[in-house]
Motif scaffolding. Structure first.
Motif, short mmCIF file in Angstrom:
data_model
loop_
_atom_site.label_atom_id
_atom_site.label_comp_id
_atom_site.label_asym_id
_atom_site.label_seq_id
_atom_site.Cartn_x
_atom_site.Cartn_y
_atom_site.Cartn_z
N VAL A 75 -11.63 -35.88 -44.13
CA VAL A 75 -11.72 -36.38 -45.95
C VAL A 75 -13.22 -36.18 -46.37
O VAL A 75 -14.17 -36.27 -45.34
N LEU A 76 -13.30 -35.31 -47.35
CA LEU A 76 -14.42 -35.36 -48.29
C LEU A 76 -14.83 -36.76 -48.86
O LEU A 76 -14.13 -35.77 -50.03
N LYS A 77 -16.02 -36.34 -49.66
CA LYS A 77 -16.26 -37.59 -51.35
C LYS A 77 -16.65 -35.99 -51.93
O LYS A 77 -17.71 -35.72 -51.17
N THR A 78 -16.41 -36.19 -52.45
CA THR A 78 -16.64 -35.27 -53.50
C THR A 78 -17.86 -35.61 -54.75
O THR A 78 -18.04 -35.04 -55.48
N TYR A 79 -18.68 -36.73 -55.15
CA TYR A 79 -19.68 -37.14 -55.69
C TYR A 79 -20.76 -36.38 -55.61
O TYR A 79 -20.91 -35.81 -54.75
N SER A 80 -21.03 -35.99 -57.41
CA SER A 80 -22.46 -35.20 -57.10
C SER A 80 -24.09 -36.10 -57.11
O SER A 80 -23.44 -37.68 -57.11
N VAL A 130 -11.48 -35.13 -50.87
CA VAL A 130 -9.79 -34.06 -50.73
C VAL A 130 -9.71 -34.60 -49.41
O VAL A 130 -11.26 -34.24 -48.71
N LEU A 131 -9.43 -33.30 -48.80
CA LEU A 131 -9.02 -33.38 -47.28
C LEU A 131 -9.77 -31.66 -46.89
O LEU A 131 -10.08 -31.14 -47.75
N VAL A 132 -9.98 -31.33 -46.16
CA VAL A 132 -10.66 -31.12 -44.67
C VAL A 132 -9.80 -30.34 -43.94
O VAL A 132 -9.39 -31.35 -43.09
N TYR A 133 -9.13 -29.49 -43.08
CA TYR A 133 -8.47 -28.77 -42.80
C TYR A 133 -8.52 -27.90 -41.73
O TYR A 133 -9.63 -27.62 -42.27
#
Length: 530
Positions: free
Chosen positions: A93-98, A462-465
């Motif tokens: 799982v990735l955190k997307t905030y800038s 978001v997910l990362v595969y």
């Protein structure tokens, strides 16, 4: 030989799994149990691949949040099916905030993914000390970031990117550009106080690492040459700049390759890809602006290639050299469909993106190629209500218990004017009845609760595969910046280039004799510990 219990388990699994990866409709107690046992068997067989990655392919579905993946899967394969990337064995799982926003834009997230550093909204290839539109500070060497393309080129690997957007758009630009504004794609959109900064298009053609990218494919002709010729029957992109300075950057790209005496080719349509040669450098520009969506593109020989076709071509070209490669593939129009509040367009582009991943996985050796699939951010599309299983994902979910009006399974929390379907009659608010409209049409705009100029991004993780060498490093909740470091570690480039040096040193010491072998192993261990 397989023992009897696993043989029986496999037979049970085959009884519930179809050739296409979808489960047969029987759903009794035994079927669910067999399904779980089959998945456990698969999980137990997963092994860690700790080899160096000779090649890396990063797939980025722009705007492909989890609800988009789920809805696309249901649309294409049904509830029990899987998109191509959903069966990859390692997921995180990735955190997307800038750096300065809870909800990011695509250039800030791309910079995080490609450089391993978070930056401010709408800036790319520079650190968080550069504010949007601050040209002077973006020129300072200490603010500039290196992407994994620079790391790969330094290690003599080939590099390439494929996108359905403009090649100067926010996501691909973060690979090669250093800019205080994602909107500075060509000189026509740059303010007078930014004249000392190069536009993104010029950085792609004239500067490092852009000029050394071996494969470039996408749209964006009108950013690269003034008076762009409409050779693929597409429209002028009114959302982007249109170069007016007289520079012909496509010609400049050709001239640079001729000066360097390297083989090269320029492609403009699907027919050109069919006839392409295996050259050192390939530039394919297939549209004035963004490329057309899959459901509306010209599929003839003279039309625009699909994302799958471009991906296939890019892999063939990058395999020319035996030094390995790094490839970015962006499904960029998922985001475009969502921004305009047309969910089925976004789902169609997600399915096309999945097909490109399937094509790549069939072409490469997964023992030596690291495949990573992720998104930069999502959108506020939800799957709501209690629709029956046989109802289309793009159809009606049920009726509101408040106003009695039907609502669709797919909705937006916030959207543009076409998504805000309310009107006031005699001081009473009425919502549009979606049963009177074809909600399965690509141009249908799903209803939204709040009106703004378009559907914005959301801030959900978001997910990362992943599959291939070092894919197991994706295993929990990570910062988005982690992706660049996994690529570097797996390929032994950039911040982990010393790993490759340690392996070579080990080989050199081993050749001297047995007396030095243990010392070499010890030195290798120390390097890996770093």
């Amino acid at each position: 030989m397989m023992d009897s219990k696993w043989f029986l388990l496999l037979l049970g699994a085959l009884a519930i799994v179809s050739i296409g990866g979808q489960y047969i409709s029987t759903e009794d107690k035994a079927s669910w149990g067999n399904m779980a046992k089959y998945d456990i068997h698969r999980a137990l067989k997963v092994q860690q691949n700790t080899r160096k990655a000779k090649n890396v392919i990063l797939f980025v579905g722009d705007g492909m949040g989890l609800s988009t993946v789920t809805a696309s899967r249901i649309l294409e394969k049904g509830e029990k099916g899987f998109l191509a990337f959903e069966k990859l064995p390692h997921i995180g799982v990735l955190k997307t905030y800038s750096a300065n926003k809870l909800v990011p834009d695509s250039m800030a997230t791309a910079t995080a993914l490609f450089t391993g550093v978070k930056t401010n909204q709408r800036t790319g290839g520079v650190d968080a000390t550069v504010q949007q539109n601050d040209c002077p500070r973006s020129l300072l060497p200490e603010t500039r970031l290196e992407s994994f393309f620079t790391w790969a080129q330094r290690a003599k690997m080939s590099t390439g990117f494929v996108t359905t957007t403009r090649v100067t758009h926010a996501t691909p630009a973060a690979l090669y550009a250093h800019t205080a504004s994602r909107y500075w794609e060509c000189e026509a959109t740059m303010p007078p106080n930014a004249t000392q900064c190069k536009d993104i298009a010029r950085q792609l053609i004239e500067d490092m690492p852009g000029k050394n990218i071996n494969v470039i494919m996408g749209g964006g002709r009108q950013m690269l040459q003034s008076n762009a010729v409409n050779r693929t029957k597409d429209f002028v992109d009114t959302w982007a700049c249109y170069s007016r300075d007289g520079r012909q950057l496509i010609n400049g790209w050709v001239s640079d390759k001729m000066t360097r005496n390297v083989s090269h080719q320029f492609l403009e349509n699907s027919s050109d890809i069919e006839k392409m040669k295996i050259t050192d450098y390939t530039l394919g520009i297939f549209a004035n602006g963004h490329m057309n969506m899959e459901h509306e593109r010209d599929k003839g020989h003279g039309g625009m290639p699909s994302l799958s076709y471009m991906t296939e071509a890019a892999i063939k070209l990058l395999e020319k050299r035996n030094t390995g490669y790094v490839l970015l593939v962006e499904g960029g129009l998922i985001d475009y469909g969502h921004h305009r509040g047309k969910a089925k367009k976004a789902l169609g582009e997600t399915i096309s993106f999945s097909e490109a991943i399937s094509k790549a996985m069939a072409m490469v050796n997964l023992e030596e190629t690291l495949i990573i699939v992720t998104s930069d951010h999502g959108h506020p599309m939800v799957i709501a209500g209690y629709a029956d299983r046989d109802q289309k994902i793009t159809g009606i979910a049920g009726n509101s218990k408040i106003d009695g009006i039907p609502y669709t399974s797919l909705l937006y929390g916030i959207g543009g004017p076409n998504n805000y379907k309310y009107q006031i009659i005699n001081e009473t608010v009425f919502r549009e009845d979606p049963e009177r409209i074809d909600t399965d049409d690509f141009d249908y705009s799903q209803q939204a609760g709040v009106r703004t100029h378009e559907v914005p991004h959301d801030g959900t993780d978001v997910l990362v595969y992943a599959q291939g060498p070092m894919a197991h490093l994706f295993h929990t909740v990570h910062e988005q910046t982690y992706v660049a470091y996994v690529i570097a570690y797996a390929a032994q480039i950039g911040p982990y280039a010393h790993l490759a040096d340690a392996v070579q040193n080990h080989a050199n010491w081993k050749s001297v004799g047995n007396n030095t072998h243990l010392l070499a192993v010890f030195l290798l261990y120390l390097n890996w510990r770093q």
